[in-house]
Design a protein around this motif. Structure first.
Motif, PDB file in Angstrom:
ATOM      1  N   THR A 362      81.401  71.412   5.722  1.00 44.90           N
ATOM      2  CA  THR A 362      80.040  70.974   6.035  1.00 44.90           C
ATOM      3  C   THR A 362      79.527  71.504   7.369  1.00 44.90           C
ATOM      4  O   THR A 362      78.329  71.436   7.636  1.00 44.90           O
ATOM      5  CB  THR A 362      79.965  69.435   6.070  1.00 44.90           C
ATOM      6  OG1 THR A 362      80.891  68.936   7.042  1.00 44.90           O
ATOM      7  CG2 THR A 362      80.294  68.849   4.709  1.00 44.90           C
ATOM      8  N   ALA A 363      80.426  72.057   8.197  1.00 45.88           N
ATOM      9  CA  ALA A 363      80.020  72.502   9.543  1.00 45.88           C
ATOM     10  C   ALA A 363      80.024  74.019   9.700  1.00 45.88           C
ATOM     11  O   ALA A 363      79.139  74.579  10.346  1.00 45.88           O
ATOM     12  CB  ALA A 363      80.940  71.877  10.597  1.00 45.88           C
ATOM     13  N   ILE A 364      81.018  74.696   9.158  1.00 41.98           N
ATOM     14  CA  ILE A 364      81.152  76.146   9.351  1.00 41.98           C
ATOM     15  C   ILE A 364      80.537  76.852   8.153  1.00 41.98           C
ATOM     16  O   ILE A 364      81.197  77.126   7.142  1.00 41.98           O
ATOM     17  CB  ILE A 364      82.630  76.547   9.536  1.00 41.98           C
ATOM     18  CG1 ILE A 364      83.287  75.656  10.601  1.00 41.98           C
ATOM     19  CG2 ILE A 364      82.742  78.009   9.924  1.00 41.98           C
ATOM     20  CD1 ILE A 364      82.634  75.717  11.957  1.00 41.98           C
ATOM     21  N   LEU A 365      79.252  77.150   8.261  1.00 39.74           N
ATOM     22  CA  LEU A 365      78.501  77.721   7.141  1.00 39.74           C
ATOM     23  C   LEU A 365      78.216  79.200   7.312  1.00 39.74           C
ATOM     24  O   LEU A 365      77.852  79.871   6.341  1.00 39.74           O
ATOM     25  CB  LEU A 365      77.176  76.953   6.978  1.00 39.74           C
ATOM     26  CG  LEU A 365      77.302  75.425   6.841  1.00 39.74           C
ATOM     27  CD1 LEU A 365      75.917  74.791   6.727  1.00 39.74           C
ATOM     28  CD2 LEU A 365      78.161  75.050   5.645  1.00 39.74           C
ATOM     29  N   LYS A 366      78.370  79.724   8.531  1.00 39.46           N
ATOM     30  CA  LYS A 366      78.102  81.141   8.788  1.00 39.46           C
ATOM     31  C   LYS A 366      78.941  81.588   9.977  1.00 39.46           C
ATOM     32  O   LYS A 366      79.520  80.764  10.691  1.00 39.46           O
ATOM     33  CB  LYS A 366      76.614  81.356   9.050  1.00 39.46           C
ATOM     34  CG  LYS A 366      75.994  80.475  10.113  1.00 39.46           C
ATOM     35  CD  LYS A 366      74.494  80.702  10.189  1.00 39.46           C
ATOM     36  CE  LYS A 366      73.840  79.851  11.270  1.00 39.46           C
ATOM     37  NZ  LYS A 366      73.864  78.420  10.940  1.00 39.46           N
ATOM     38  N   PRO A 367      79.060  82.907  10.208  1.00 40.98           N
ATOM     39  CA  PRO A 367      79.945  83.395  11.275  1.00 40.98           C
ATOM     40  C   PRO A 367      79.654  82.792  12.647  1.00 40.98           C
ATOM     41  O   PRO A 367      80.576  82.498  13.412  1.00 40.98           O
ATOM     42  CB  PRO A 367      79.709  84.909  11.261  1.00 40.98           C
ATOM     43  CG  PRO A 367      79.329  85.205   9.858  1.00 40.98           C
ATOM     44  CD  PRO A 367      78.526  84.032   9.401  1.00 40.98           C
ATOM     45  N   MET A 368      78.380  82.591  12.981  1.00 39.07           N
ATOM     46  CA  MET A 368      78.070  82.067  14.305  1.00 39.07           C
ATOM     47  C   MET A 368      78.498  80.607  14.456  1.00 39.07           C
ATOM     48  O   MET A 368      78.759  80.154  15.567  1.00 39.07           O
ATOM     49  CB  MET A 368      76.576  82.205  14.587  1.00 39.07           C
ATOM     50  CG  MET A 368      76.126  83.655  14.809  1.00 39.07           C
ATOM     51  SD  MET A 368      77.135  84.515  16.046  1.00 39.07           S
ATOM     52  CE  MET A 368      76.787  83.549  17.502  1.00 39.07           C
ATOM     53  N   ASP A 369      78.574  79.880  13.346  1.00 38.61           N
ATOM     54  CA  ASP A 369      79.132  78.530  13.411  1.00 38.61           C
ATOM     55  C   ASP A 369      80.599  78.582  13.841  1.00 38.61           C
ATOM     56  O   ASP A 369      81.040  77.786  14.677  1.00 38.61           O
ATOM     57  CB  ASP A 369      79.028  77.834  12.045  1.00 38.61           C
ATOM     58  CG  ASP A 369      77.597  77.523  11.662  1.00 38.61           C
ATOM     59  OD1 ASP A 369      76.742  77.466  12.564  1.00 38.61           O
ATOM     60  OD2 ASP A 369      77.339  77.333  10.458  1.00 38.61           O
ATOM     61  N   PHE A 370      81.332  79.525  13.263  1.00 34.39           N
ATOM     62  CA  PHE A 370      82.742  79.675  13.636  1.00 34.39           C
ATOM     63  C   PHE A 370      82.869  80.117  15.090  1.00 34.39           C
ATOM     64  O   PHE A 370      83.758  79.669  15.821  1.00 34.39           O
ATOM     65  CB  PHE A 370      83.423  80.684  12.715  1.00 34.39           C
ATOM     66  CG  PHE A 370      84.874  80.907  13.029  1.00 34.39           C
ATOM     67  CD1 PHE A 370      85.807  79.899  12.856  1.00 34.39           C
ATOM     68  CD2 PHE A 370      85.310  82.130  13.529  1.00 34.39           C
ATOM     69  CE1 PHE A 370      87.140  80.099  13.154  1.00 34.39           C
ATOM     70  CE2 PHE A 370      86.636  82.341  13.831  1.00 34.39           C
ATOM     71  CZ  PHE A 370      87.558  81.325  13.649  1.00 34.39           C
TER      72      PHE A 370
END
Length: 402
Positions: A362-370
């Protein structure tokens, strides 16, 4: 002429009063900053109570977490209550619960009256706080894994527990995994000599503990009988939320659909108001069980919020207080120690599974989230910044990404 005492706190020794205020202050800080749900809360607790303040050693904390996983109700709140009881007795447990619960309760009750229709759950800073929870839980798993899974057998138990948790989603899967891990640990370590664990001073008598367990069972059995005979208003509301808090294994995410079955068909809360509160509950810090306060406020105003909140958390308090006085004896039994070795390894595995689902998914949806997640992890682990700084940084990062 003597004046009568006006301050009830004067009867409490200054040292004990300072300890009680410390418990209230620390738990309130956690109640304001602990986002991400029950698993993330255990990470916040580990960082604040164990790493920073050393109110418990690692083994005792792990054993307490394992105990609370066995009990129905909000596991993270029960762990907080248990730490408060160990630190400052029954009043300490009560203050630990108040501090951790009150911030989210006030926010949700305010939402019930003022903020319906505002889509707070989709705000960018909320997404950033979900990413913070990923970093916090990863940090907790790292620390607990070093202590509780140092060899091949325990690491294997942890991985198997994680795999089963991810592939088998039921209300009772978690407790069955823990029971199975306890049996495996009992068999693997059946010849191991008992280790002397720290004997925590728990200021609750066994008589009081037994009375708490009896009261828990009495209310669970008697309330439905009383409320089924006639409509008795607030007692009916109390019964619905007390049963919800008594019969739920698996934490706050499990209790939400159960509460829907209690309040929507009865007409206390509309489907639209329930879903609005559901979204807001995901967005506030503290225990998810405070959703009951929102529902109670919709159903009956401020009195309804108070009744619903007390009812849903009362079972958790009674069960923890009832179990703790027997805890030291169980922990120092060689057979129980073997079982706890397996159970603690399984808890690490369950946390690993939760790091992926629901936190990562629910939190890591795209590379910049990671990218934001690893920056926050670095701030927490290597820079050793206070969690509230990491929370603020995560919220700001989420707004930028949004």
């Amino acid at each position: 002429m003597e004046t009568s005492k006006l301050d009830p706190l004067e009867d409490i020794p200054k040292g004990r009063l300072a300890t009680l205020l410390e418990v209230l202050g620390v738990s309130t800080k956690l109640g304001l900053t602990s986002f991400g749900g029950p698993v993330a809360h255990l990470g916040y607790f580990h960082n604040e109570y164990i790493r920073r303040r050393k109110w418990m050693d690692e083994q005792s904390y792990a054993d307490l977490v394992a105990l609370c996983q066995f009990l129905p109700g909000p596991a993270s709140s029960q762990v907080g209550i248990g730490i408060g009881v160990v630190r400052a007795g029954l009043l300490g447990g009560l203050l630990a619960w108040i501090g951790f619960t009150l911030p989210s309760l006030l926010l949700l009750v305010a939402f019930a009256f003022l903020l319906q229709g505002y889509d707070i759950a989709s705000a960018g800073w909320i997404h950033g706080l979900k990413i913070v929870a990923v970093a916090i839980v990863a940090h907790a798993i790292l620390g607990m894994g070093h202590k509780l899974t140092p060899d091949r057998d325990r690491a294997t138990i942890a991985v198997i527990a994680a795999v089963i948790t991810l592939s088998w989603h039921t209300a009772y899967s978690q407790i069955l995994i823990i029971v199975a891990a306890g049996i495996v640990g009992l068999w693997l370590y059946r010849k191991k000599k008992a280790e002397i664990t720290s004997n925590l001073q728990i200021a609750v008598s066994r008589t009081f503990a037994v009375c708490s367990l009896v009261l828990f069972c009495t209310l669970l059995g008697a309330l439905p009988l009383v409320t089924s005979s006639e409509e008795v208003g607030w007692l009916t509301l109390f019964d619905s939320f007390y049963r919800s808090g008594s019969l739920v294994f698996g934490g706050g995410h499990v209790v939400l659909p159960l509460l829907e079955r209690e309040v929507v068909p009865t007409g206390w809360v509309s489907q639209e108001d329930f879903l609005a509160g559901y979204g807001a509950t995901q967005a506030v810090p503290g225990p998810l069980f405070t959703f009951a306060g929102y529902l109670g406020a919709i159903a009956g105003g401020v009195p309804g919020a108070v009744v619903a909140t007390l009812a849903i958390f009362l079972p958790a308090f009674l069960l923890v207080v009832g179990a703790l006085p027997f805890w030291n004896g169980l922990r120092n039994n060689p057979k129980i120690q073997g079982a706890l070795v397996g159970i603690n390894a399984a808890v690490v595995g369950i946390l690993m599974a939760a790091l992926y689902d629901p936190l990562w998914t629910t939190a890591i949806l795209k590379p910049m989230d990671f990218a934001l997640a690893i920056i926050l992890f670095m701030m927490l682990v290597f820079w050793k910044l206070p969690p509230w700084v990491v929370v603020l940084a995560g919220a700001a990062g989420g707004m930028l990404l949004g």
